[in-house]
Design an enzyme around this catalytic site. Structure first.
Site, PDB file in Angstrom:
ATOM      1  N   TYR A 311       0.823  -1.210   0.000  1.00 35.28           N
ATOM      2  CA  TYR A 311       0.000   0.000   0.000  1.00 35.28           C
ATOM      3  C   TYR A 311       0.852   1.254   0.000  1.00 35.28           C
ATOM      4  CZ  TYR A 311      -3.015  -3.692   1.747  1.00 35.28           C
ATOM      5  OH  TYR A 311      -3.671  -4.877   1.910  1.00 35.28           O
ATOM      6  N   ASP A 313       0.280   4.606   0.908  1.00 34.59           N
ATOM      7  CA  ASP A 313      -0.796   5.340   1.586  1.00 34.59           C
ATOM      8  C   ASP A 313      -0.881   6.800   1.152  1.00 34.59           C
ATOM      9  OD1 ASP A 313      -1.674   3.124   2.909  1.00 34.59           O
ATOM     10  OD2 ASP A 313      -0.608   3.544   4.764  1.00 34.59           O
ATOM     11  N   TYR A 317      -3.708   6.458  -1.871  1.00 30.09           N
ATOM     12  CA  TYR A 317      -4.868   6.771  -1.022  1.00 30.09           C
ATOM     13  C   TYR A 317      -4.976   8.245  -0.634  1.00 30.09           C
ATOM     14  CZ  TYR A 317      -5.163   1.676  -0.270  1.00 30.09           C
ATOM     15  OH  TYR A 317      -5.285   0.331  -0.428  1.00 30.09           O
ATOM     16  N   GLY A 320      -3.496  12.492   3.330  1.00 33.47           N
ATOM     17  CA  GLY A 320      -3.847  13.785   3.941  1.00 33.47           C
ATOM     18  C   GLY A 320      -5.341  13.958   4.113  1.00 33.47           C
ATOM     19  N   ARG A 321      -6.128  13.351   3.207  1.00 36.88           N
ATOM     20  CA  ARG A 321      -7.587  13.551   3.292  1.00 36.88           C
ATOM     21  C   ARG A 321      -8.201  12.784   4.465  1.00 36.88           C
ATOM     22  NH1 ARG A 321     -10.312   9.785  -1.462  1.00 36.88           N
ATOM     23  NH2 ARG A 321      -8.710   8.186  -1.396  1.00 36.88           N
ATOM     24  N   ASN A 396      -6.835   0.222   8.559  1.00 32.86           N
ATOM     25  CA  ASN A 396      -6.617  -0.354   9.886  1.00 32.86           C
ATOM     26  C   ASN A 396      -5.599   0.418  10.718  1.00 32.86           C
ATOM     27  OD1 ASN A 396      -4.973  -1.501   7.670  1.00 32.86           O
ATOM     28  ND2 ASN A 396      -3.876  -2.524   9.317  1.00 32.86           N
ATOM     29  N   TYR A 397      -4.675   1.128  10.047  1.00 35.85           N
ATOM     30  CA  TYR A 397      -3.583   1.790  10.767  1.00 35.85           C
ATOM     31  C   TYR A 397      -3.860   3.270  10.984  1.00 35.85           C
ATOM     32  CZ  TYR A 397       0.327  -1.504  11.301  1.00 35.85           C
ATOM     33  OH  TYR A 397       1.153  -2.503  11.722  1.00 35.85           O
ATOM     34  N   ASP A 398      -3.272   3.800  12.060  1.00 34.91           N
ATOM     35  CA  ASP A 398      -3.295   5.233  12.331  1.00 34.91           C
ATOM     36  C   ASP A 398      -1.849   5.701  12.421  1.00 34.91           C
ATOM     37  OD1 ASP A 398      -5.625   3.772  13.770  1.00 34.91           O
ATOM     38  OD2 ASP A 398      -6.369   5.812  13.508  1.00 34.91           O
ATOM     39  N   HIS A 618       8.283  -4.609  10.471  1.00 32.50           N
ATOM     40  CA  HIS A 618       7.368  -4.955  11.565  1.00 32.50           C
ATOM     41  C   HIS A 618       7.064  -6.452  11.588  1.00 32.50           C
ATOM     42  CE1 HIS A 618       3.420  -3.635  13.775  1.00 32.50           C
ATOM     43  NE2 HIS A 618       4.176  -4.414  14.509  1.00 32.50           N
TER      44      HIS A 618
HETATM   45 CO    CO Z   1       3.085  -2.388  11.176  1.00 30.82          CO
END
Ligand code: CO
Length: 696
Positions: A311, A313, A317, A320-321, A396-398, A618
């Site tokens: 991905y 991001d 994607y 920023g939005r 799913n991530y922030d 990770h």
């Molecule tokens: Co991760």
């Protein structure tokens, strides 16, 4: 070079680098929707400031050039036909109504697609649920379309004939057991739909294996899951009784010796511009523009339903939005100054994310300190930093991105990673050639809850650092520690030295970090020197985490050459903005950095841009589930010969107030430190904190 001090509030026209305003977004929309070729099904995929050439901005600021025109970049997608265009809109010298579409580039799909629209995401469930193959595959797994949510994901590029020139997403399913149940706990594994969003059809259904859906919930916000609240934590209150130390004028901020602009972009989120440090009355530029221009999350699981998980991001994607509104509090503490983020929605209408950017000061401990054996001097000063940050949620991530400016000239950028892991069933599906038995270790994922996997992955952030260290004549020296052989001149073998190698040109600029030799990169000015006659400079100090782990021959390596090194350096070119190229979605590769360095331009004594890749590899922990404690990744820019000495000697000592006392009783302080001792410390220029320490 000294930047002219321009007070935004006194200008009739917007600053050339100012973020687009609500009125400008409205004007852009009106220009676009009234132009030829705009249809009812045309959507705005991106609207952002088209920045003037740096040379023009600096000339205007120096009073030697005109105010550059305001322009916007607008990407348009016709949902019915897939027609995609990239346009430059001139706002007509700021006069609303006077603007035109200045240029239009039509994408043919061979070099990537426009970013994925929310409109496309929203259509996905309807498309897959209408396909009997999808319904049957869910039934095989004991579930139904009413029990699952679908997650549309960027497709990558795998040379499938039916995908060439089409807008494709790949779709995974997660079971949601009730409306507040977090579906990430229940991945429906072994199943993936490839969807053509314009045609509204599944082009391929991958039904690899039937795997049990993990049953245990992941509802981290459920008090029953959280358990008995910890009752021993007392409040921490940050108090700044005289208010913050920064001043804000529109988007321009001054704090201590720092000055900069806080900007925002739909694609990159927070953008910092024209960072300078005032040194002995001179405003000295350091960075012209800094942002996270791209980020890639490549997964390492070769499963037939997951090998494509890569991905981007930012580029695919537009993260920023998805900037969080921090209005609800708890994200920042202290004396907070928020900035709103203004964007255009997919109909071109402006909308505001209130409090999208947070700014505050933090005490960060000791700045410098010494207790001298010979003079009796006790000196301690406290460090503080200004924090400018935003948080964005991408599926799913922030992710939080925090820029820190410290009193001593240090600039840091820290990514904070939290949210929920992307999950799979565990044990997963064995990769071709891999031996795998149920219950055995699966080599590409961690088991984070019974039967629940979290595939290994990386988060590779690309910081674009458009440097102006004391001006635009910059170069990069690679610095490392070198062990010298024992022999003549080094008879005892203790010698080591510092080696400096100038990066000559773009083609040679791709470099890896190496912690074993403390490798760093010094951005130096080739015309300015410090009082020792050496170039003024800033050091980029990397973390030495792995770069892209995927095979160099893989699709993702071709699409993300930027992520194969920690550093690239390019000569400034206003069209080179994104490390993986402008059109990342379904881009076959060879774009971005690969193109930018192809002409091998000089980067020695030129206006240069650094592209720095950083971020964690990770291997998810059990403790990262069901919600992940923040993980961190960062880089640091430190002055190296930029100043003539420690630039913080004039930072005053802290007042000896409560924070120097023990047990929350200020009078303890007086009891320990006699008035005579305290005044002696003051006379020596020290604080009573130091005096107190002496007696403790
Ligand atoms: Co991760």
């Amino acid at each position: 070079m000294t930047l002219t001090d321009v007070s935004v509030s006194t200008l009739a026209a917007p600053h050339p680098l100012g973020s687009l305003s609500t009125a400008e977004f409205t004007a852009i929309r009106d220009i676009v929707i009234n132009a030829d070729g705009f249809t009812d099904t045309t959507r705005f995929a991106y609207v952002g400031l088209a920045e003037p050439h740096k040379r023009e901005v600096l000339a205007w600021q120096a009073g030697t050039g005109p105010l550059p025109d305001r322009k916007a970049r607008v990407m348009l997608l016709d949902m019915a036909t897939g027609r995609s265009t990239d346009n430059i809109v001139s706002l007509g010298g700021g006069a609303v109504g006077g603007g035109v579409i200045e240029s239009t580039h039509v994408l043919d799909g061979s070099a990537g697609q426009l970013p994925i629209l929310d409109t496309e995401f929203e259509a996905i469930a309807g498309i897959v649920n209408a396909d009997p193959r999808w319904v049957a595959a869910l039934a095989e797994r004991g579930t139904t379309i009413d029990e699952v949510v679908v997650v549309p994901l960027s497709a990558g590029y795998y040379d499938l004939p039916e995908e060439i020139g089409r807008r494709i997403v790949r779709v995974l399913a997660f079971r949601q057991d009730y409306p507040t149940d977090h579906p990430w706990a229940h991945p429906v594994d072994g199943l993936c739909a490839y969807v053509d969003t314009a045609a509204g059809t599944i082009t391929r259904l991958i039904d690899a294996a039937t795997v049990a859906i993990p049953a245990e919930g992941g509802n981290f916000n459920d008090p029953a899951v959280q358990g008995e609240p910890l009752t021993t934590l007392k409040p921490i209150v940050i108090s700044q009784p005289e208010g913050p130390s920064f001043a804000v004028d529109g988007e321009w901020v001054t704090w201590a010796n720092w000055k900069f602009q806080v900007g925002f972009d739909t694609r990159e989120g927070l953008v910092l511009r024209q960072l300078s440090f005032t040194d002995a009355g001179e405003e000295r530029p350091i960075i012209y523009r800094a942002s996270i221009n791209e980020m890639l999350v490549p997964y390492g699981d070769p499963s037939p339903v997951r090998f494509w998980q890569n991905y981007f991001d930012t580029g695919e994607y537009l993260f920023g939005r998805y900037t969080n509104s921090l209005a609800l509090g708890c994200d920042c503490v202290g004396e907070i100054r928020y900035f709103d983020a203004v964007l255009a929605d997919e109909l071109g209408n402006p909308f505001t994310i209130p409090n999208g950017i947070c700014m505050h000061e933090e005490d960060v401990g000791t700045l410098w300190k010494h207790s001298d054996l010979f003079t009796g001097a006790h000196e301690v000063r406290r460090q503080r930093r200004l924090v400018i940050s935003f948080f964005t949620t991408v599926g799913n991530y922030d992710y939080g991105f925090y820029w820190y400016l410290s009193l001593d000239g240090t600039i840091e950028c820290e990514a904070k990673l939290t949210g929920v892991l992307f999950t799979s069933a565990y044990p997963g599906i064995a990769a071709p050639g891999a031996t795998h038995d149920a219950g055995a270790d699966y080599p590409y994922a961690s088991e984070v809850a019974p039967g629940l996997g979290a595939p290994y992955h990386q988060h590779l952030f690309s910081a674009r650092l458009d440097m102006t260290v004391d001006g635009t004549a910059n170069a990069v020296d690679e610095i490392e520690a070198v062990r010298l052989p024992m022999g003549p001149g080094n008879e005892h073998g203790n010698a080591f030295t510092m080696k400096s190698t100038r990066l000559a040109s773009e083609a040679a600029s791709g470099r890896l970090a190496d912690a074993s030799v403390a490798r760093s990169w010094h951005i130096v000015n080739t015309e300015k020197t410090n009082r020792m006659g050496r170039p003024t400079g800033y050091a980029l100090l990397p973390e030495a985490n792995p770069t892209l782990m995927a095979d160099p021959q893989s699709s993702i390596a071709k699409r993300a050459e930027f992520a194969t090194k920690h550093l690239f350096v390019t000569q400034y070119d206003p069209s080179e903005k994104y490390a993986a190229g402008d059109f990342v979605h379904q881009n076959p590769g060879g774009d971005g950095i690969t193109k930018y360095i192809a002409d091998d331009a000089s980067i020695d004594g030129e206006d240069i841009v650094l592209w720095h890749t950083f971020g964690p590899t990770h291997f998810p922990r059990v403790e990262d589930w069901p919600v992940m404690p923040v993980d961190y990744a960062k880089f640091t820019l430190k002055p190296y010969g930029f100043f003539g000495a420690n630039p913080t000697l004039n930072v005053p000592a802290s007042e000896p107030v409560a924070h120097c006392s023990h047990g929350g009783e200020p009078e303890v302080h007086a009891a320990h430190a006699s008035p005579a001792a305290a005044s002696a410390a003051s006379a020596a220029g020290g604080s009573a904190c130091a005096g107190h320490a002496d007696h403790a």
